[in-house]
Scaffold this motif. Structure first.
Motif, PDB file in Angstrom:
ATOM      1  N   ASP A   1       0.816  -1.209   0.000  1.00 39.71           N
ATOM      2  CA  ASP A   1       0.000   0.000   0.000  1.00 39.71           C
ATOM      3  C   ASP A   1       0.853   1.265   0.000  1.00 39.71           C
ATOM      4  O   ASP A   1       0.486   2.273   0.564  1.00 39.71           O
ATOM      5  CB  ASP A   1      -0.956  -0.001   1.191  1.00 39.71           C
ATOM      6  CG  ASP A   1      -0.242  -0.020   2.530  1.00 39.71           C
ATOM      7  OD1 ASP A   1       0.958  -0.325   2.562  1.00 39.71           O
ATOM      8  OD2 ASP A   1      -0.895   0.272   3.542  1.00 39.71           O
ATOM      9  N   THR A   2       2.020   1.196  -0.659  1.00 36.12           N
ATOM     10  CA  THR A   2       2.894   2.365  -0.704  1.00 36.12           C
ATOM     11  C   THR A   2       2.384   3.355  -1.746  1.00 36.12           C
ATOM     12  O   THR A   2       1.719   2.978  -2.716  1.00 36.12           O
ATOM     13  CB  THR A   2       4.337   1.959  -1.049  1.00 36.12           C
ATOM     14  OG1 THR A   2       4.337   1.286  -2.288  1.00 36.12           O
ATOM     15  CG2 THR A   2       4.924   1.058   0.022  1.00 36.12           C
ATOM     16  N   LEU A   3       2.734   4.612  -1.535  1.00 33.56           N
ATOM     17  CA  LEU A   3       2.317   5.653  -2.460  1.00 33.56           C
ATOM     18  C   LEU A   3       3.211   5.662  -3.696  1.00 33.56           C
ATOM     19  O   LEU A   3       4.385   5.348  -3.625  1.00 33.56           O
ATOM     20  CB  LEU A   3       2.372   7.018  -1.783  1.00 33.56           C
ATOM     21  CG  LEU A   3       1.430   7.225  -0.608  1.00 33.56           C
ATOM     22  CD1 LEU A   3       1.690   8.588   0.025  1.00 33.56           C
ATOM     23  CD2 LEU A   3      -0.004   7.136  -1.068  1.00 33.56           C
ATOM     24  N   LEU A   4       2.630   6.025  -4.809  1.00 34.08           N
ATOM     25  CA  LEU A   4       3.380   6.174  -6.049  1.00 34.08           C
ATOM     26  C   LEU A   4       3.420   7.638  -6.409  1.00 34.08           C
ATOM     27  O   LEU A   4       2.509   8.378  -6.071  1.00 34.08           O
ATOM     28  CB  LEU A   4       2.710   5.374  -7.173  1.00 34.08           C
ATOM     29  CG  LEU A   4       2.664   3.867  -6.973  1.00 34.08           C
ATOM     30  CD1 LEU A   4       1.879   3.230  -8.092  1.00 34.08           C
ATOM     31  CD2 LEU A   4       4.048   3.275  -6.901  1.00 34.08           C
ATOM     32  N   PRO A   5       4.345   8.151  -7.102  1.00 35.29           N
ATOM     33  CA  PRO A   5       5.545   7.483  -7.590  1.00 35.29           C
ATOM     34  C   PRO A   5       6.605   7.362  -6.501  1.00 35.29           C
ATOM     35  O   PRO A   5       6.642   8.119  -5.550  1.00 35.29           O
ATOM     36  CB  PRO A   5       6.043   8.398  -8.714  1.00 35.29           C
ATOM     37  CG  PRO A   5       5.558   9.741  -8.326  1.00 35.29           C
ATOM     38  CD  PRO A   5       4.249   9.523  -7.593  1.00 35.29           C
ATOM     39  N   ASP A   6       7.487   6.434  -6.682  1.00 33.70           N
ATOM     40  CA  ASP A   6       8.527   6.176  -5.689  1.00 33.70           C
ATOM     41  C   ASP A   6       9.877   6.751  -6.108  1.00 33.70           C
ATOM     42  O   ASP A   6      10.901   6.377  -5.570  1.00 33.70           O
ATOM     43  CB  ASP A   6       8.649   4.684  -5.436  1.00 33.70           C
ATOM     44  CG  ASP A   6       9.035   3.918  -6.685  1.00 33.70           C
ATOM     45  OD1 ASP A   6       9.205   4.542  -7.750  1.00 33.70           O
ATOM     46  OD2 ASP A   6       9.162   2.691  -6.592  1.00 33.70           O
ATOM     47  N   GLY A   7       9.912   7.612  -7.092  1.00 34.31           N
ATOM     48  CA  GLY A   7      11.154   8.193  -7.555  1.00 34.31           C
ATOM     49  C   GLY A   7      11.695   7.516  -8.794  1.00 34.31           C
ATOM     50  O   GLY A   7      12.629   7.996  -9.415  1.00 34.31           O
ATOM     51  N   THR A   8      11.109   6.377  -9.161  1.00 34.08           N
ATOM     52  CA  THR A   8      11.582   5.678 -10.356  1.00 34.08           C
ATOM     53  C   THR A   8      10.761   6.041 -11.587  1.00 34.08           C
ATOM     54  O   THR A   8      11.092   5.639 -12.684  1.00 34.08           O
ATOM     55  CB  THR A   8      11.524   4.152 -10.155  1.00 34.08           C
ATOM     56  OG1 THR A   8      10.171   3.778  -9.898  1.00 34.08           O
ATOM     57  CG2 THR A   8      12.402   3.715  -8.992  1.00 34.08           C
ATOM     58  N   VAL A   9       9.718   6.807 -11.403  1.00 37.46           N
ATOM     59  CA  VAL A   9       8.870   7.199 -12.525  1.00 37.46           C
ATOM     60  C   VAL A   9       9.483   8.428 -13.196  1.00 37.46           C
ATOM     61  O   VAL A   9       9.862   9.391 -12.539  1.00 37.46           O
ATOM     62  CB  VAL A   9       7.438   7.514 -12.041  1.00 37.46           C
ATOM     63  CG1 VAL A   9       6.580   8.017 -13.183  1.00 37.46           C
ATOM     64  CG2 VAL A   9       6.822   6.290 -11.409  1.00 37.46           C
ATOM     65  N   ASP A  10       9.572   8.395 -14.508  1.00 35.08           N
ATOM     66  CA  ASP A  10      10.122   9.511 -15.271  1.00 35.08           C
ATOM     67  C   ASP A  10       9.041  10.569 -15.461  1.00 35.08           C
ATOM     68  O   ASP A  10       8.501  10.751 -16.538  1.00 35.08           O
ATOM     69  CB  ASP A  10      10.639   9.001 -16.614  1.00 35.08           C
ATOM     70  CG  ASP A  10      11.286  10.079 -17.461  1.00 35.08           C
ATOM     71  OD1 ASP A  10      11.590  11.161 -16.931  1.00 35.08           O
ATOM     72  OD2 ASP A  10      11.474   9.835 -18.658  1.00 35.08           O
ATOM     73  N   ASP A  11       8.719  11.271 -14.367  1.00 31.58           N
ATOM     74  CA  ASP A  11       7.624  12.234 -14.425  1.00 31.58           C
ATOM     75  C   ASP A  11       7.990  13.494 -15.210  1.00 31.58           C
ATOM     76  O   ASP A  11       7.123  14.283 -15.563  1.00 31.58           O
ATOM     77  CB  ASP A  11       7.129  12.597 -13.035  1.00 31.58           C
ATOM     78  CG  ASP A  11       8.223  13.090 -12.111  1.00 31.58           C
ATOM     79  OD1 ASP A  11       9.390  13.163 -12.541  1.00 31.58           O
ATOM     80  OD2 ASP A  11       7.902  13.399 -10.950  1.00 31.58           O
ATOM     81  N   ALA A  12       9.253  13.692 -15.509  1.00 33.95           N
ATOM     82  CA  ALA A  12       9.664  14.814 -16.362  1.00 33.95           C
ATOM     83  C   ALA A  12       9.487  14.454 -17.832  1.00 33.95           C
ATOM     84  O   ALA A  12       9.642  15.299 -18.703  1.00 33.95           O
ATOM     85  CB  ALA A  12      11.109  15.184 -16.084  1.00 33.95           C
ATOM     86  N   MET A  13       9.157  13.215 -18.123  1.00 32.11           N
ATOM     87  CA  MET A  13       8.900  12.695 -19.465  1.00 32.11           C
ATOM     88  C   MET A  13      10.121  12.838 -20.375  1.00 32.11           C
ATOM     89  O   MET A  13       9.993  12.957 -21.582  1.00 32.11           O
ATOM     90  CB  MET A  13       7.678  13.371 -20.093  1.00 32.11           C
ATOM     91  CG  MET A  13       6.405  13.136 -19.318  1.00 32.11           C
ATOM     92  SD  MET A  13       4.926  13.780 -20.104  1.00 32.11           S
ATOM     93  CE  MET A  13       5.176  15.537 -19.973  1.00 32.11           C
ATOM     94  N   GLU A  14      11.320  12.810 -19.797  1.00 32.91           N
ATOM     95  CA  GLU A  14      12.529  12.962 -20.597  1.00 32.91           C
ATOM     96  C   GLU A  14      12.789  11.763 -21.505  1.00 32.91           C
ATOM     97  O   GLU A  14      13.309  11.919 -22.593  1.00 32.91           O
ATOM     98  CB  GLU A  14      13.727  13.194 -19.682  1.00 32.91           C
ATOM     99  CG  GLU A  14      13.657  14.520 -18.956  1.00 32.91           C
ATOM    100  CD  GLU A  14      14.793  14.691 -17.961  1.00 32.91           C
ATOM    101  OE1 GLU A  14      15.607  13.767 -17.820  1.00 32.91           O
ATOM    102  OE2 GLU A  14      14.838  15.753 -17.313  1.00 32.91           O
ATOM    103  N   ASN A  15      12.430  10.576 -21.057  1.00 27.56           N
ATOM    104  CA  ASN A  15      12.713   9.376 -21.837  1.00 27.56           C
ATOM    105  C   ASN A  15      11.464   8.731 -22.421  1.00 27.56           C
ATOM    106  O   ASN A  15      11.490   7.581 -22.826  1.00 27.56           O
ATOM    107  CB  ASN A  15      13.459   8.360 -20.971  1.00 27.56           C
ATOM    108  CG  ASN A  15      14.802   8.879 -20.522  1.00 27.56           C
ATOM    109  OD1 ASN A  15      15.565   9.386 -21.335  1.00 27.56           O
ATOM    110  ND2 ASN A  15      15.088   8.771 -19.235  1.00 27.56           N
ATOM    111  N   TRP A  16      10.378   9.473 -22.467  1.00 30.37           N
ATOM    112  CA  TRP A  16       9.142   8.934 -23.030  1.00 30.37           C
ATOM    113  C   TRP A  16       9.235   8.917 -24.550  1.00 30.37           C
ATOM    114  O   TRP A  16       9.843   9.787 -25.166  1.00 30.37           O
ATOM    115  CB  TRP A  16       7.942   9.778 -22.592  1.00 30.37           C
ATOM    116  CG  TRP A  16       7.568   9.580 -21.157  1.00 30.37           C
ATOM    117  CD1 TRP A  16       8.364   9.199 -20.128  1.00 30.37           C
ATOM    118  CD2 TRP A  16       6.276   9.770 -20.599  1.00 30.37           C
ATOM    119  NE1 TRP A  16       7.664   9.149 -18.960  1.00 30.37           N
ATOM    120  CE2 TRP A  16       6.363   9.493 -19.224  1.00 30.37           C
ATOM    121  CE3 TRP A  16       5.069  10.165 -21.114  1.00 30.37           C
ATOM    122  CZ2 TRP A  16       5.286   9.580 -18.375  1.00 30.37           C
ATOM    123  CZ3 TRP A  16       3.991  10.264 -20.253  1.00 30.37           C
ATOM    124  CH2 TRP A  16       4.100   9.964 -18.904  1.00 30.37           C
TER     125      TRP A  16
END
Length: 52
Positions: A34-49
C-alpha cells in the motif's frame, strides 16, 4: 447508463460498488503493498518517453 432513441437513460445501480474494499485495503496493508506512487523511479519529467 444507456443511449436509446437519441436519449440518455440513467438508472440506479443495484450493487454496492465499493463492497469489499475495506477487506482489500486491509490485505494490501498486511502485505505492505500500500505504498504511495511514484517512488522516484517514474520519469515524471517525461525525458525518456517515446510518443507515437
Amino acid at each position: 447508463m444507456e443511449v436509446e432513441k437519441e436519449r440518455i437513460i440513467i438508472k440506479p445501480i443495484k450493487t454496492r460498488p465499493r463492497e469489499g474494499w475495506d477487506n482489500a485495503f486491509r490485505l494490501m496493508y498486511e502485505k505492505k503493498d500500500d505504498t504511495l506512487l511514484p517512488d522516484g523511479t517514474v520519469d515524471d519529467a517525461m525525458e525518456n518517453w517515446e510518443w507515437k
